[in-house]
Design a protein around this motif. Structure first.
Motif, short mmCIF file in Angstrom:
data_model
loop_
_atom_site.label_atom_id
_atom_site.label_comp_id
_atom_site.label_asym_id
_atom_site.label_seq_id
_atom_site.Cartn_x
_atom_site.Cartn_y
_atom_site.Cartn_z
N VAL A 173 -6.59 31.16 56.61
CA VAL A 173 -6.36 30.53 56.65
C VAL A 173 -5.71 30.05 56.90
O VAL A 173 -5.13 30.43 56.54
CB VAL A 173 -7.50 29.66 55.57
CG1 VAL A 173 -7.37 28.07 55.82
CG2 VAL A 173 -8.97 30.42 55.41
N VAL A 174 -5.64 29.03 58.98
CA VAL A 174 -4.33 28.80 59.25
C VAL A 174 -4.45 26.77 58.53
O VAL A 174 -5.41 26.50 58.68
CB VAL A 174 -4.25 28.85 60.41
CG1 VAL A 174 -2.94 27.59 60.36
CG2 VAL A 174 -4.23 29.82 61.00
N ALA A 175 -3.98 26.51 58.14
CA ALA A 175 -3.71 25.11 57.51
C ALA A 175 -2.65 24.24 58.67
O ALA A 175 -1.76 24.50 58.89
CB ALA A 175 -3.06 25.10 56.50
N ILE A 176 -3.36 23.01 59.38
CA ILE A 176 -2.81 22.44 60.40
C ILE A 176 -1.82 21.24 59.95
O ILE A 176 -1.89 20.57 58.60
CB ILE A 176 -3.50 21.88 61.31
CG1 ILE A 176 -4.13 23.05 61.95
CG2 ILE A 176 -2.99 20.47 62.44
CD1 ILE A 176 -3.72 23.35 62.99
N VAL A 210 -6.36 32.28 52.24
CA VAL A 210 -7.57 33.36 51.94
C VAL A 210 -8.48 33.42 52.08
O VAL A 210 -8.55 32.33 51.25
CB VAL A 210 -7.12 34.76 51.17
CG1 VAL A 210 -7.62 35.61 51.70
CG2 VAL A 210 -5.72 35.14 51.77
N GLY A 211 -9.54 32.90 52.68
CA GLY A 211 -10.38 32.56 52.67
C GLY A 211 -12.05 33.39 52.86
O GLY A 211 -11.51 34.43 53.63
N ILE A 212 -12.76 33.12 52.65
CA ILE A 212 -14.02 33.85 52.87
C ILE A 212 -15.64 33.11 53.87
O ILE A 212 -15.63 31.61 53.15
CB ILE A 212 -15.12 34.64 51.22
CG1 ILE A 212 -14.17 35.11 50.93
CG2 ILE A 212 -16.39 34.65 52.41
CD1 ILE A 212 -14.15 35.58 49.44
N ASP A 257 -6.45 20.14 58.74
CA ASP A 257 -7.66 20.97 59.82
C ASP A 257 -7.25 22.74 59.57
O ASP A 257 -5.87 22.59 59.01
CB ASP A 257 -7.37 20.75 61.60
CG ASP A 257 -8.38 19.59 61.76
OD1 ASP A 257 -9.02 18.94 61.37
OD2 ASP A 257 -8.21 18.96 63.00
N LEU A 258 -8.34 23.34 59.04
CA LEU A 258 -8.24 24.86 58.74
C LEU A 258 -8.89 25.37 59.93
O LEU A 258 -9.84 24.76 60.56
CB LEU A 258 -8.95 24.47 57.68
CG LEU A 258 -8.38 23.63 56.21
CD1 LEU A 258 -9.54 24.19 54.73
CD2 LEU A 258 -7.22 24.30 56.34
N ILE A 259 -7.91 26.62 60.44
CA ILE A 259 -8.84 27.53 61.16
C ILE A 259 -9.33 28.88 60.00
O ILE A 259 -7.60 28.90 60.18
CB ILE A 259 -8.06 27.38 62.59
CG1 ILE A 259 -7.84 26.13 62.88
CG2 ILE A 259 -8.03 28.44 64.04
CD1 ILE A 259 -6.69 26.00 63.72
N TYR A 260 -10.70 28.53 60.34
CA TYR A 260 -10.65 30.33 60.22
C TYR A 260 -10.59 31.32 61.01
O TYR A 260 -11.45 31.22 61.91
CB TYR A 260 -11.84 30.18 58.88
CG TYR A 260 -12.27 29.64 57.93
CD1 TYR A 260 -12.70 30.37 56.74
CD2 TYR A 260 -11.80 28.20 57.18
CE1 TYR A 260 -13.00 29.83 55.23
CE2 TYR A 260 -11.35 28.12 55.67
CZ TYR A 260 -12.17 28.82 55.06
OH TYR A 260 -12.75 28.12 54.20
#
Length: 228
Positions: free
Chosen positions: A83-86, A107-109, A194-197
C-alpha cells in the motif's frame, strides 16, 4: 458549517510509532499487477495497460481487527498488497518525480467477493460490489518514507491459519510504484490522503468464518486479520 445529517468519523490509519494518524481520502487499487496473478484470473498481462478500481475510504480496517464474513457472498478471497500512501498531490506527475509524492507505505489486503465480481464480469456490469464493500480494505499502520525508504524489492506473502497461500516479491509488479503514480495522476488529480493498493501475486483463494490471515512485506510491516 453545520450538516443536515451526521458527518461521522473520518476514516484514518495509525502511524507506526506515533500518536498521529493518516486521513484516508480515496483508495485506488491496481488490477492484475502481477503476471502470474493475471494469468490465474484468465487475462493476458502483456496486453493490458494499468487499470484501476476503487474502494470507499471507510472500507479501511485496522491491523489486528476481527471482521464479519460479508453479506451476499459464498466466495470471499484474500489478496495481499503493498500500500502506497500519498503525501503530496498532483496531476500529470512525471515518473521521475513520482516518489517525491509518497508519504509512506503499509501492507494491505484487498478482500474480494469473488462470486459477485465474476457474475458482474459475465454480465458486462461494473464490479464495485465485488470489491468496494464494508471492511474490504484491511491495512497496517503506515510507516513514513523517512523510516522505511521506498521499498522496491523484498518478499510479500500471505498465510491463512499459518499455511502459506501467496508468496512472491514486490519487484515483480508489472507496473512499478513510480509508473503507477505517474499513470494514475494522468487520469485523476491525486491528493494527500490517497492510498494505492499495488496489486497482488498469484495464489488468491477463499477464506471462511474463523480463518486468520497473516500478511508480510519485508521491511514494511506485518498484518493480521480474523474473519468471524
Amino acid at each position: 458549517m453545520s450538516y443536515v445529517v451526521s458527518e461521522g468519523d473520518k476514516p484514518s490509519l495509525p502511524i507506526e510509532g506515533s500518536e498521529d494518524r493518516y486521513p484516508v481520502r480515496r483508495i485506488y487499487c491496481v488490477g492484475r499487477n502481477y503476471r502470474a496473478h493475471a494469468i490465474e484470473m484468465g487475462a493476458d498481462p502483456d496486453r493490458d495497460p494499468p487499470f484501476f478500481f476503487m474502494k470507499p475510504a471507510d472500507a479501511i480496517v485496522q491491523n489486528g481487527a476481527t471482521i464479519p464474513y460479508p453479506a451476499q457472498t459464498a466466495n470471499l478471497h484474500y489478496e495481499i498488497e503493498l500500500v502506497v500512501a500519498i503525501g503530496t498531490g498532483g496531476k500529470d506527475i512525471a515518473e521521475a518525480d513520482s516518489l517525491e509524492h509518497v508519504w509512506g507505505y503499509g501492507v494491505g489486503i484487498d478482500l474480494t467477493r469473488r462470486d459477485i465480481q465474476n457474475k458482474a464480469k459475465e454480465m458486462g456490469r461494473p464490479w464495485d460490489m465485488g470489491k468496494g464493500f464494508d471492511n474490504s480494505a484491511p491495512c497496517t499502520a503506515l510507516r513514513p518514507v523517512s523510516d522505511v525508504g521506498h521499498p522496491a524489492e523484498g518478499t510479500i506473502w500471505l498465510k491463512v491459519n499459518g499455511r502459506m497461500q501467496q508468496e512472491s516479491t514486490i519487484d515483480l509488479h508489472i507496473w512499478s510504484v513510480p509508473e503507477t503514480i505517474s499513470y494514475l495522476s494522468g487520469l485523476v488529480e491525486l491528493a494527500p490522503g490517497d492510498l494505492i493498493y499495488m496489486g497482488t501475486p498469484e495464489g488468491v483463494g477463499p477464506v471462511v468464518a474463523g480463518d486468520v490471515m497473516t500478511g508480510h512485506i519485508d521491511g514494511v510491516a506485518d498484518l493480521e486479520i480474523t474473519i468471524s
